[in-house]
Motif scaffolding. Structure first.
Motif, PDB file in Angstrom:
ATOM      1  N   VAL A   1     -10.054  87.394  33.152  1.00  0.00           N
ATOM      2  CA  VAL A   1      -9.182  86.746  34.138  1.00  0.00           C
ATOM      3  C   VAL A   1      -7.707  86.969  33.823  1.00  0.00           C
ATOM      4  CG1 VAL A   1      -8.510  84.544  35.169  1.00  0.00           C
ATOM      5  CG2 VAL A   1     -10.930  85.059  34.775  1.00  0.00           C
ATOM      6  N   PRO A   2      -7.229  86.657  32.588  1.00  0.00           N
ATOM      7  CA  PRO A   2      -5.790  86.862  32.360  1.00  0.00           C
ATOM      8  C   PRO A   2      -5.357  88.309  32.476  1.00  0.00           C
ATOM      9  CG  PRO A   2      -6.912  86.289  30.307  1.00  0.00           C
ATOM     10  CD  PRO A   2      -7.879  86.047  31.418  1.00  0.00           C
ATOM     11  N   VAL A   3      -6.152  89.248  31.967  1.00  0.00           N
ATOM     12  CA  VAL A   3      -5.738  90.657  32.016  1.00  0.00           C
ATOM     13  C   VAL A   3      -5.760  91.169  33.456  1.00  0.00           C
ATOM     14  CG1 VAL A   3      -6.292  92.994  31.250  1.00  0.00           C
ATOM     15  CG2 VAL A   3      -6.460  91.096  29.646  1.00  0.00           C
ATOM     16  N   THR A   4      -6.775  90.789  34.224  1.00  0.00           N
ATOM     17  CA  THR A   4      -6.842  91.214  35.628  1.00  0.00           C
ATOM     18  C   THR A   4      -5.657  90.662  36.415  1.00  0.00           C
ATOM     19  OG1 THR A   4      -9.259  91.312  35.542  1.00  0.00           O
ATOM     20  CG2 THR A   4      -8.252  91.199  37.718  1.00  0.00           C
ATOM     21  N   LEU A   5      -5.322  89.397  36.224  1.00  0.00           N
ATOM     22  CA  LEU A   5      -4.181  88.796  36.927  1.00  0.00           C
ATOM     23  C   LEU A   5      -2.878  89.474  36.536  1.00  0.00           C
ATOM     24  CD1 LEU A   5      -5.184  85.031  36.703  1.00  0.00           C
ATOM     25  CD2 LEU A   5      -5.090  86.413  38.782  1.00  0.00           C
ATOM     26  N   LEU A   6      -2.711  89.771  35.244  1.00  0.00           N
ATOM     27  CA  LEU A   6      -1.481  90.424  34.809  1.00  0.00           C
ATOM     28  C   LEU A   6      -1.380  91.841  35.361  1.00  0.00           C
ATOM     29  CD1 LEU A   6      -1.347  89.171  31.106  1.00  0.00           C
ATOM     30  CD2 LEU A   6       0.240  88.579  32.952  1.00  0.00           C
ATOM     31  N   ALA A   7      -2.526  92.512  35.535  1.00  0.00           N
ATOM     32  CA  ALA A   7      -2.498  93.865  36.113  1.00  0.00           C
ATOM     33  C   ALA A   7      -2.030  93.852  37.558  1.00  0.00           C
ATOM     34  CB  ALA A   7      -3.881  94.501  36.004  1.00  0.00           C
ATOM     35  N   MET A   8      -2.199  92.722  38.267  1.00  0.00           N
ATOM     36  CA  MET A   8      -1.765  92.630  39.657  1.00  0.00           C
ATOM     37  C   MET A   8      -0.248  92.641  39.796  1.00  0.00           C
ATOM     38  SD  MET A   8      -4.319  89.749  41.233  1.00  0.00           S
ATOM     39  CE  MET A   8      -6.103  89.873  41.145  1.00  0.00           C
ATOM     40  N   VAL A   9       0.454  92.308  38.711  1.00  0.00           N
ATOM     41  CA  VAL A   9       1.909  92.160  38.802  1.00  0.00           C
ATOM     42  C   VAL A   9       2.582  93.481  39.148  1.00  0.00           C
ATOM     43  CG1 VAL A   9       3.992  91.616  37.468  1.00  0.00           C
ATOM     44  CG2 VAL A   9       1.952  90.162  37.278  1.00  0.00           C
ATOM     45  N   GLY A  10       2.135  94.585  38.545  1.00  0.00           N
ATOM     46  CA  GLY A  10       2.770  95.880  38.776  1.00  0.00           C
ATOM     47  C   GLY A  10       2.783  96.298  40.229  1.00  0.00           C
ATOM     48  N   PRO A  11       1.608  96.425  40.891  1.00  0.00           N
ATOM     49  CA  PRO A  11       1.627  96.828  42.304  1.00  0.00           C
ATOM     50  C   PRO A  11       2.338  95.821  43.199  1.00  0.00           C
ATOM     51  CG  PRO A  11      -0.601  96.242  41.594  1.00  0.00           C
ATOM     52  CD  PRO A  11       0.237  96.345  40.367  1.00  0.00           C
ATOM     53  N   PHE A  12       2.270  94.537  42.835  1.00  0.00           N
ATOM     54  CA  PHE A  12       2.986  93.521  43.602  1.00  0.00           C
ATOM     55  C   PHE A  12       4.496  93.770  43.531  1.00  0.00           C
ATOM     56  CE2 PHE A  12       0.976  89.539  45.244  1.00  0.00           C
ATOM     57  CZ  PHE A  12       2.013  89.158  46.082  1.00  0.00           C
ATOM     58  N   ALA A  13       4.974  94.075  42.312  1.00  0.00           N
ATOM     59  CA  ALA A  13       6.407  94.331  42.144  1.00  0.00           C
ATOM     60  C   ALA A  13       6.837  95.578  42.912  1.00  0.00           C
ATOM     61  CB  ALA A  13       6.729  94.483  40.665  1.00  0.00           C
ATOM     62  N   VAL A  14       5.991  96.607  42.922  1.00  0.00           N
ATOM     63  CA  VAL A  14       6.319  97.821  43.674  1.00  0.00           C
ATOM     64  C   VAL A  14       6.463  97.487  45.159  1.00  0.00           C
ATOM     65  CG1 VAL A  14       5.436 100.063  44.415  1.00  0.00           C
ATOM     66  CG2 VAL A  14       5.243  99.381  42.024  1.00  0.00           C
ATOM     67  N   ARG A  15       5.546  96.697  45.677  1.00  0.00           N
ATOM     68  CA  ARG A  15       5.584  96.330  47.106  1.00  0.00           C
ATOM     69  C   ARG A  15       6.859  95.567  47.437  1.00  0.00           C
ATOM     70  NH1 ARG A  15       6.197  95.708  51.595  1.00  0.00           N
ATOM     71  NH2 ARG A  15       4.707  95.307  53.291  1.00  0.00           N
ATOM     72  N   LEU A  16       7.236  94.617  46.601  1.00  0.00           N
ATOM     73  CA  LEU A  16       8.440  93.825  46.865  1.00  0.00           C
ATOM     74  C   LEU A  16       9.699  94.672  46.751  1.00  0.00           C
ATOM     75  CD1 LEU A  16       7.509  90.549  44.938  1.00  0.00           C
ATOM     76  CD2 LEU A  16       7.493  90.908  47.419  1.00  0.00           C
ATOM     77  N   GLN A  17       9.741  95.558  45.767  1.00  0.00           N
ATOM     78  CA  GLN A  17      10.915  96.402  45.589  1.00  0.00           C
ATOM     79  C   GLN A  17      11.077  97.387  46.747  1.00  0.00           C
ATOM     80  OE1 GLN A  17      12.950  95.044  43.611  1.00  0.00           O
ATOM     81  NE2 GLN A  17      13.120  96.433  41.857  1.00  0.00           N
ATOM     82  N   LEU A  18       9.973  97.916  47.235  1.00  0.00           N
ATOM     83  CA  LEU A  18      10.060  98.848  48.357  1.00  0.00           C
ATOM     84  C   LEU A  18      10.593  98.155  49.607  1.00  0.00           C
ATOM     85  CD1 LEU A  18       6.808 101.010  48.092  1.00  0.00           C
ATOM     86  CD2 LEU A  18       9.175 101.770  47.805  1.00  0.00           C
TER      87      LEU A  18
END
Length: 551
Positions: free
Chosen positions: A140-157
């Protein structure tokens, strides 16, 4: 004056939150989540070490499942980000990852306890189930932390004026920031936090970091509840916890435990019917005793013996050479000296001026040896000026700093696995280069249940590529074989040992010489010599374990 606005994304018709956090704040979030991701993975390996060890198969399980969690997180995170590109949701995911991390220590304890009982009863299903159960705690913690990267890309774009034309650069930058954080998390966890404060406290350092980071972005009552829950879990863990686990040996009482970058270390005491109170060293999963100190020792070499344990046999190995006298044994290099049992025997038997170079990769084990095992090397006082201990890898030390020795002993093995680079033809050639003309190379090899000697025979096949003669003797407990390589043909090595027993008057040497057993060979099998390029020693040991568990 700060304010918040929302707009509709033309690509997805999704409502996008454009909270006024700067790109640097989002980059900092990605960085800290990268630190947490690999920090949590390093904690997983340490949490498993006392019960499953630190072998390559265990690391393969940790790394492989972590990659699975990351892959799932990247995929799911990207889809959620496209559908709900809301910064507050991003920070809620971070918040949840922190809470999930905080749950690891209290949930792991009962699973690990079950694993210990499963191993004790050789329940292969329970053993494997417990291993993957513990690793699932990190899903659970590792999967949730992995979501941060693509989320950040989406927000930055969404923020970037150039839009998708900078998608590659944006994704690359986010990945680089996350990777740098992961690098720091790896070394910070292994080299600083775990040695300084232990695995449980390190877990709550990361849990607190992630919860605080998520709370700053998510805010609200949920964030306060997460902070309170994490604090409560940490308090429960620290105020209710005892030792990481009980001492694994029969009749042992745990007196100290430590976590180093290399090992989970236990020091325990027990009563021996022959030697009285003993201090013993256990490492990681605790399947073997690595050092013994008899507290009744008052200078009598007999009191340094271990009742036929493998340590005793290093001192008699030189006498496979015909006519050798104890006075001619003047030097030892002990590769894998642990807390110093074999060096202590050499000093007591062959004299306090014996030249001994002892190599132990873990500095904390050396410290434990000095504190609990009466290790008196040149660094602790003037009693043994020629006894020096080095905290280095055994093979590297021998290649760069080794001298010439009458005996080179090799016991640098993490039970039940042997580091492959200490089992190869190339390694034994290096050993031979550092032996005196009548010197001996001595390897301690464990036997499997019912005397399964496949590992021993594989090592013999390798040593025979280097040494003119290889002799195998069995210990009194019939649980280890001592493999002796000599620089010249010495004839019947067993007869030479019997002759030494008749000639030598030293009581400690005689006591061990009378406990020499010629091994009963199993049906012959052909083993290809191990080399630096191919040494499947762990696969061989795995087969021994699997055979034992499934009988």
């Amino acid at each position: 004056m700060s304010h918040e606005a929302t707009v509709t994304s033309p690509e997805t018709n999704a409502t996008v939150n454009t909270a006024p956090r700067t790109a640097s704040v989002l980059a900092g979030t990605v960085f800290l989540c990268g630190v947490g991701t690999l920090g949590v993975e390093m904690i997983a390996s340490r949490l498993l070490a006392p019960y499953f060890g630190t072998s390559q198969p265990i690391w393969a399980a940790v790394i492989g499942l972590t990659l699975v969690y990351l892959a799932v997180g990247y995929h799911v995170g990207g889809r959620i980000a496209d559908r709900y590109p809301d910064e507050r949701l991003l920070y809620r995911l971070v918040l949840l990852s922190g809470v999930a991390t905080a749950l690891i220590p209290p949930l792991a304890a009962p699973i690990l306890g079950f694993a210990q009982r499963a191993v004790a009863h050789l329940a292969v299903g329970g053993f494997i189930g417990a291993l993957f159960g513990v690793l699932a705690l990190f899903a659970v913690p590792v999967t949730l932390l992995a979501m941060v990267g693509p989320f950040a890309v989406r927000l930055q774009l969404h923020r970037a004026a150039a839009g998708v034309s900078v998608a590659g650069a944006t994704a690359g930058t986010v990945s680089a920031i996350s990777t740098v954080g992961s690098i720091i998390g790896t070394f910070l966890t292994v080299l600083v936090l775990i040695p300084a404060i232990g695995a449980a406290a390190t877990t709550y350092v990361y849990a607190g970091l992630l919860v605080a980071l998520g709370a700053l972005g998510a805010r609200g009552w949920g964030a306060l509840l997460a902070l309170a829950l994490t604090t409560a879990l940490a308090g429960y863990t620290f105020f209710s916890s005892g030792p990481i686990k009980s001492a694994g040996c029969d009749g042992c009482t745990l007196i100290a435990e430590y976590e180093s970058p290399y090992n989970y270390i236990q020091v325990a005491t027990r009563q021996d019917p022959e030697y009285g109170q003993q201090v013993v060293l256990l490492l990681n999963e605790g399947l073997a005793v690595h050092s013994i100190y008899n507290t009744a020792y008052d200078g009598d070499p007999l009191d340094t013996l271990t009742g036929g344990g493998p340590w005793d046999y290093f001192a008699i190995a030189p006498f496979v050479v015909p006519g050798r006298d104890p006075a001619s044994v003047r030097s030892l290099a002990m590769l894998g000296s642990a807390a110093g049992t074999t060096p202590a025997q050499f000093l007591a038997i062959f004299g306090p001026d014996t030249h001994i170079d002892a190599v132990e990769i873990d500095p904390m084990i050396i410290d434990v040896g000095r504190r609990f095992f009466n290790m008196r090397d040149a660094a602790t006082g003037p009693d043994h000026p020629n006894y020096r201990v080095y905290a280095e890898d055994a093979r590297y030390w021998l290649a760069t700093r080794g001298g010439v020795y009458d005996v080179i002993g090799m016991d640098a093995y993490h039970q039940p696995y042997i580091p492959f680079h200490l089992t190869t033809v190339e390694f034994f050639r290096l050993v031979q280069q550092h032996l005196a003309p009548d010197g001996v190379a001595v390897v301690n090899a464990g036997l499997g249940p019912d005397g399964d000697d496949r590992l021993s025979r594989a090592i013999v096949a390798t040593m025979e590529q280097v040494f003119p003669q290889v002799i195998v003797i069995e210990t009194a407990h019939l649980s280890n074989q001592i493999i002796i390589g000599v620089n010249r043909n010495v004839g019947d090595g067993y007869a030479n040992l019997l002759d030494a027993y008749a000639r030598i008057e030293h009581p400690a040497l005689r006591r061990t010489l009378e406990r020499v057993y010629v091994p009963t060979r199993q049906p012959a099998a052909t083993y290809a010599p191990f080399t630096d390029d191919r040494a499947p020693v762990e696969r061989l040991v795995d087969s021994l374990i699997f055979d034992a568990l499934t009988r």
